[in-house]
Motif scaffolding. Structure first.
Motif, PDB file in Angstrom:
ATOM      1  N   ILE A 116       0.827  -1.213   0.000  1.00 48.62           N
ATOM      2  CA  ILE A 116       0.000   0.000   0.000  1.00 48.62           C
ATOM      3  C   ILE A 116       0.862   1.264   0.000  1.00 48.62           C
ATOM      4  O   ILE A 116       0.575   2.225  -0.722  1.00 48.62           O
ATOM      5  N   ASP A 117       1.943   1.250   0.786  1.00 51.64           N
ATOM      6  CA  ASP A 117       2.812   2.444   0.783  1.00 51.64           C
ATOM      7  C   ASP A 117       3.414   2.628  -0.606  1.00 51.64           C
ATOM      8  O   ASP A 117       3.486   3.747  -1.128  1.00 51.64           O
ATOM      9  N   GLY A 118       3.833   1.515  -1.204  1.00 48.74           N
ATOM     10  CA  GLY A 118       4.392   1.577  -2.564  1.00 48.74           C
ATOM     11  C   GLY A 118       3.351   2.095  -3.543  1.00 48.74           C
ATOM     12  O   GLY A 118       3.657   2.895  -4.433  1.00 48.74           O
ATOM     13  N   LEU A 119       2.111   1.678  -3.366  1.00 51.57           N
ATOM     14  CA  LEU A 119       1.047   2.090  -4.278  1.00 51.57           C
ATOM     15  C   LEU A 119       0.805   3.595  -4.154  1.00 51.57           C
ATOM     16  O   LEU A 119       0.633   4.294  -5.157  1.00 51.57           O
ATOM     17  N   ARG A 120       0.832   4.079  -2.902  1.00 55.87           N
ATOM     18  CA  ARG A 120       0.598   5.514  -2.688  1.00 55.87           C
ATOM     19  C   ARG A 120       1.638   6.330  -3.462  1.00 55.87           C
ATOM     20  O   ARG A 120       1.319   7.348  -4.064  1.00 55.87           O
ATOM     21  N   GLN A 121       2.856   5.854  -3.451  1.00 54.58           N
ATOM     22  CA  GLN A 121       3.905   6.583  -4.196  1.00 54.58           C
ATOM     23  C   GLN A 121       3.757   6.356  -5.702  1.00 54.58           C
ATOM     24  O   GLN A 121       3.912   7.270  -6.498  1.00 54.58           O
ATOM     25  N   ALA A 122       3.415   5.112  -6.067  1.00 53.06           N
ATOM     26  CA  ALA A 122       3.375   4.765  -7.501  1.00 53.06           C
ATOM     27  C   ALA A 122       2.314   5.560  -8.247  1.00 53.06           C
ATOM     28  O   ALA A 122       2.500   5.914  -9.411  1.00 53.06           O
ATOM     29  N   VAL A 123       1.173   5.857  -7.598  1.00 61.41           N
ATOM     30  CA  VAL A 123       0.055   6.448  -8.340  1.00 61.41           C
ATOM     31  C   VAL A 123       0.277   7.912  -8.705  1.00 61.41           C
ATOM     32  O   VAL A 123      -0.446   8.449  -9.554  1.00 61.41           O
ATOM     33  N   SER A 124       1.243   8.523  -8.075  1.00 65.80           N
ATOM     34  CA  SER A 124       1.425   9.951  -8.334  1.00 65.80           C
ATOM     35  C   SER A 124       1.667  10.178  -9.842  1.00 65.80           C
ATOM     36  O   SER A 124       2.540   9.568 -10.446  1.00 65.80           O
ATOM     37  N   GLY A 125       0.834  11.015 -10.449  1.00 69.37           N
ATOM     38  CA  GLY A 125       0.975  11.313 -11.878  1.00 69.37           C
ATOM     39  C   GLY A 125       0.429  10.233 -12.795  1.00 69.37           C
ATOM     40  O   GLY A 125       0.700  10.266 -13.994  1.00 69.37           O
ATOM     41  N   THR A 126      -0.325   9.282 -12.272  1.00 69.94           N
ATOM     42  CA  THR A 126      -0.875   8.238 -13.147  1.00 69.94           C
ATOM     43  C   THR A 126      -2.387   8.448 -13.320  1.00 69.94           C
ATOM     44  O   THR A 126      -3.001   9.233 -12.605  1.00 69.94           O
ATOM     45  N   ARG A 127      -2.991   7.693 -14.259  1.00 68.02           N
ATOM     46  CA  ARG A 127      -4.422   7.845 -14.540  1.00 68.02           C
ATOM     47  C   ARG A 127      -5.228   6.616 -14.136  1.00 68.02           C
ATOM     48  O   ARG A 127      -6.434   6.684 -13.982  1.00 68.02           O
ATOM     49  N   MET A 128      -4.533   5.486 -14.023  1.00 65.33           N
ATOM     50  CA  MET A 128      -5.299   4.245 -13.953  1.00 65.33           C
ATOM     51  C   MET A 128      -4.527   3.163 -13.208  1.00 65.33           C
ATOM     52  O   MET A 128      -3.295   3.124 -13.255  1.00 65.33           O
ATOM     53  N   VAL A 129      -5.280   2.292 -12.528  1.00 65.72           N
ATOM     54  CA  VAL A 129      -4.685   1.088 -11.953  1.00 65.72           C
ATOM     55  C   VAL A 129      -5.263  -0.106 -12.720  1.00 65.72           C
ATOM     56  O   VAL A 129      -6.484  -0.223 -12.869  1.00 65.72           O
TER      57      VAL A 129
END
Ligand SMILES: Cc1ncc(COP(=O)(O)O)c(C=O)c1O
Length: 354
Positions: A116-129
């Protein structure tokens, strides 16, 4: 999957064949469609009440992933994927010129969890999971607390989630599948759920999948990007087989899950006993086992080793993401004797016994 299909499916196909007519699909007299069969089944199985009007029928789930990525993001946008990943999901992102943002699952020593911590960082500037739930290749069924944490991030960052739930039928008790869109209405409204009878009812070659859009806005956007002329159509054989699977084949599925559950136990036990050093967390779902062979020192790509030395064809390795080097994926949807022979050969080859 090595199991012959359910009788209702075979009969539905035989009935199409007996008419000796393969014209365009025609609405059925009873009004039944793949969309209504899917909607009713989601209600029966998961208590997920959905509107069949928001279901679209496509030729397969990978096509659904690709069309959703195209419809809901722009070239060079970041798309987050949990890795290791079913390789076509990674390839679609690349082929469409989007930026793959990998969020590796965390290996706790007993299972793989969402980071989850990785996801919080990963989503920055993205549009979609691009989410895969249950997860191929690890077989994880994500739990409510993981899905709720994902929900918080998705809502906070105004993202769309495409949730590939093609393995949702193949969950071993006591685990239960929770459709992502059912976690909460706000998340549901930004979720496209993909499914198909192809994995669980052994229909993969017939080609049929569905996409459920969590809001009218998502469905309208998709329809405007992909009118039927671009999507193509599913054959009547495939439509009838899918309806028969979802309406009339639950007993067959329960029996198949019984065999798969016993295969899963045998496989995990034998890997631990006969392939010392290899690590396999028991999958919660799917008929796939994800095996860490790094300690066996089988070379850069263990699938190549097992093909060469054991004549066993396995998937695995870096097609699933960088962190998948040294892993293989065993498909255990076969007769127990066949699975036994596969494991005998793998153990003999890894033990230098060939
Ligand atoms: C997670 C996942 N999605 C999609 C597919 C492929 O589905 P289809 O053949 O409908 O494209 C598979 C097949 O193994 C899968 O595991």
């Amino acid at each position: 999957m090595d199991f012959p299909v359910a009788d209702p499916i075979q009969e539905a196909i035989a009935s199409v064949v007996s008419r000796r007519s393969y014209g365009y699909p025609w609405p059925r007299e009873d009004g039944r469609s793949v969309a209504t069969a899917f909607a009713d089944r989601m209600g029966r199985k998961f208590g997920w009440e959905i509107d069949a009007q928001r279901v679209r029928v496509l030729t397969d789930v990978v096509q659904a992933v690709a069309t959703c990525v195209h419809a809901f993001s722009d070239p060079r946008d970041g798309i987050v994927v949990q890795t290791p990943s079913y390789p076509p999901l990674l390839r679609v992102v690349d082929l469409l010129g989007r930026r793959l943002v990998a969020n590796p699952l965390r290996d706790t020593g007993t299972r793989f969890e969402l980071d989850i911590d990785g996801l919080r960082q990963a989503v920055s500037g993205t549009r979609m999971v691009l989410f895969c739930h249950p997860h191929n290749p690890t077989g994880r069924v994500f739990e409510a607390h993981e899905l709720e944490a994902l929900r918080d991030i998705v809502v906070e960052h105004d993202l769309i989630v495409v949730s590939d739930e093609i393995h949702a039928d193949l969950v071993y008790p006591p685990r239960r599948h929770l459709p992502l869109a059912l976690v909460d209405p706000e998340l549901g409204a930004r979720t496209v759920t993909l499914n198909s009878a192809s994995k669980s009812f052994n229909l993969a070659g017939l080609r049929c999948g569905v996409a459920h859009f969590g809001s009218d806005a998502l469905a309208e956007r998709f329809d405007s990007c992909f009118p039927p002329e671009l999507l193509g159509h599913v054959s009547n054989v495939s439509l009838e087989a899918t309806i028969a699977a979802w309406d009339s084949s639950e007993k067959w599925l329960a029996d198949a899950l019984g065999v798969l559950g016993r295969n899963r136990e045998m496989l995990v036990e034998r890997i631990r006993r006969d392939l010392p050093g290899a690590v396999c967390h028991e999958p919660d779902a799917t008929y796939l086992a994800w095996i860490d062979c790094r300690a066996l020192e089988l070379g850069a790509e263990p699938p190549a080793f097992f093909l060469d030395r054991a004549r066993v064809a396995l998937k695995g390795g870096t097609d699933f993401g960088d962190e998948a080097r040294g892993f293989v994926r065993v498909n255990f949807a076969n007769e127990p004797e066949v699975l036994d022979a596969i494991l005998d050969r793998m153990a003999a080859a890894a033990g230098g016994d060939t």
